[in-house]
Write a protein that holds these residues in place. Structure first.
Motif, PDB file in Angstrom:
ATOM      1  N   UNK A  33     -10.691  -5.405   2.759  1.00  0.00           N
ATOM      2  CA  UNK A  33     -10.352  -4.275   3.269  1.00  0.00           C
ATOM      3  C   UNK A  33      -8.929  -4.028   3.502  1.00  0.00           C
ATOM      4  N   UNK A  34      -8.442  -4.898   4.151  1.00  0.00           N
ATOM      5  CA  UNK A  34      -6.997  -4.830   4.653  1.00  0.00           C
ATOM      6  C   UNK A  34      -6.053  -4.925   3.537  1.00  0.00           C
ATOM      7  N   UNK A  35      -6.421  -5.650   2.335  1.00  0.00           N
ATOM      8  CA  UNK A  35      -5.590  -5.708   1.207  1.00  0.00           C
ATOM      9  C   UNK A  35      -5.468  -4.346   0.757  1.00  0.00           C
ATOM     10  N   UNK A  40      -3.342   0.822  -1.023  1.00  0.00           N
ATOM     11  CA  UNK A  40      -3.169   2.277  -0.750  1.00  0.00           C
ATOM     12  C   UNK A  40      -1.846   2.998  -0.268  1.00  0.00           C
ATOM     13  N   UNK A  41      -1.346   2.182   0.796  1.00  0.00           N
ATOM     14  CA  UNK A  41      -0.117   2.517   1.336  1.00  0.00           C
ATOM     15  C   UNK A  41       0.954   2.603   0.154  1.00  0.00           C
ATOM     16  N   UNK A  42       1.010   1.286  -0.339  1.00  0.00           N
ATOM     17  CA  UNK A  42       2.089   0.731  -1.141  1.00  0.00           C
ATOM     18  C   UNK A  42       2.104   1.800  -2.396  1.00  0.00           C
ATOM     19  N   UNK A  43       0.991   2.346  -2.890  1.00  0.00           N
ATOM     20  CA  UNK A  43       0.749   3.178  -3.954  1.00  0.00           C
ATOM     21  C   UNK A  43       1.457   4.591  -3.569  1.00  0.00           C
ATOM     22  N   UNK A  44       1.060   5.285  -2.426  1.00  0.00           N
ATOM     23  CA  UNK A  44       1.677   6.343  -2.082  1.00  0.00           C
ATOM     24  C   UNK A  44       3.239   6.187  -1.767  1.00  0.00           C
ATOM     25  N   UNK A  47       4.769   6.474  -5.236  1.00  0.00           N
ATOM     26  CA  UNK A  47       4.671   7.684  -5.797  1.00  0.00           C
ATOM     27  C   UNK A  47       5.745   8.524  -5.136  1.00  0.00           C
ATOM     28  N   UNK A  48       6.142   8.459  -4.014  1.00  0.00           N
ATOM     29  CA  UNK A  48       6.953   9.101  -3.234  1.00  0.00           C
ATOM     30  C   UNK A  48       8.284   8.706  -3.739  1.00  0.00           C
ATOM     31  N   UNK A  49       8.582   7.632  -4.014  1.00  0.00           N
ATOM     32  CA  UNK A  49       9.807   7.075  -4.567  1.00  0.00           C
ATOM     33  C   UNK A  49      10.074   7.581  -5.867  1.00  0.00           C
TER      34      UNK A  49
END
Length: 71
Positions: A33-35, A40-44, A47-49
Motif C-alpha cells: 500500500x505504501x509503495x 501514484x505520487x511520482x506518476x502525478x 505528468x506535471x513535469x
C-alpha cells in the motif's frame, strides 16, 4: 494412528504457522500500500513535469534570471 497428544501438537504447530503467516501477509499488504501511494505520487509529479516541458514553462525568463556566477 496418532495419539491425542501428537494430534494436539500438530494442531498447535499449524495454528502458530497460520498466525505468523497472517502477520506476514498484513506486513506485506502495508508495504505494498505504501509503495502504491509513492508510485501514484511520482506518476502525478512526472505528468506535471511532462506538461511543463511540453508547454515550455520550465524555461527561465532571461529578464528575471540572473546569469550564472561563471559569466
Amino acid at each position: 494412528m496418532m495419539s491425542g497428544s501428537e494430534q494436539n501438537d500438530r494442531i498447535d504447530a499449524l495454528e502458530t504457522r497460520i498466525a505468523y503467516q497472517d502477520q506476514t501477509i498484513e506486513e506485506l499488504n502495508m508495504a505494498l500500500t505504501a509503495q502504491w501511494k509513492t508510485i501514484d505520487l511520482l506518476s502525478k509529479k512526472l505528468a506535471m513535469l511532462e506538461e511543463q516541458v511540453r508547454s515550455g514553462s520550465y524555461i527561465a525568463d532571461p529578464a528575471t534570471e540572473k546569469p550564472p556566477p561563471h559569466y
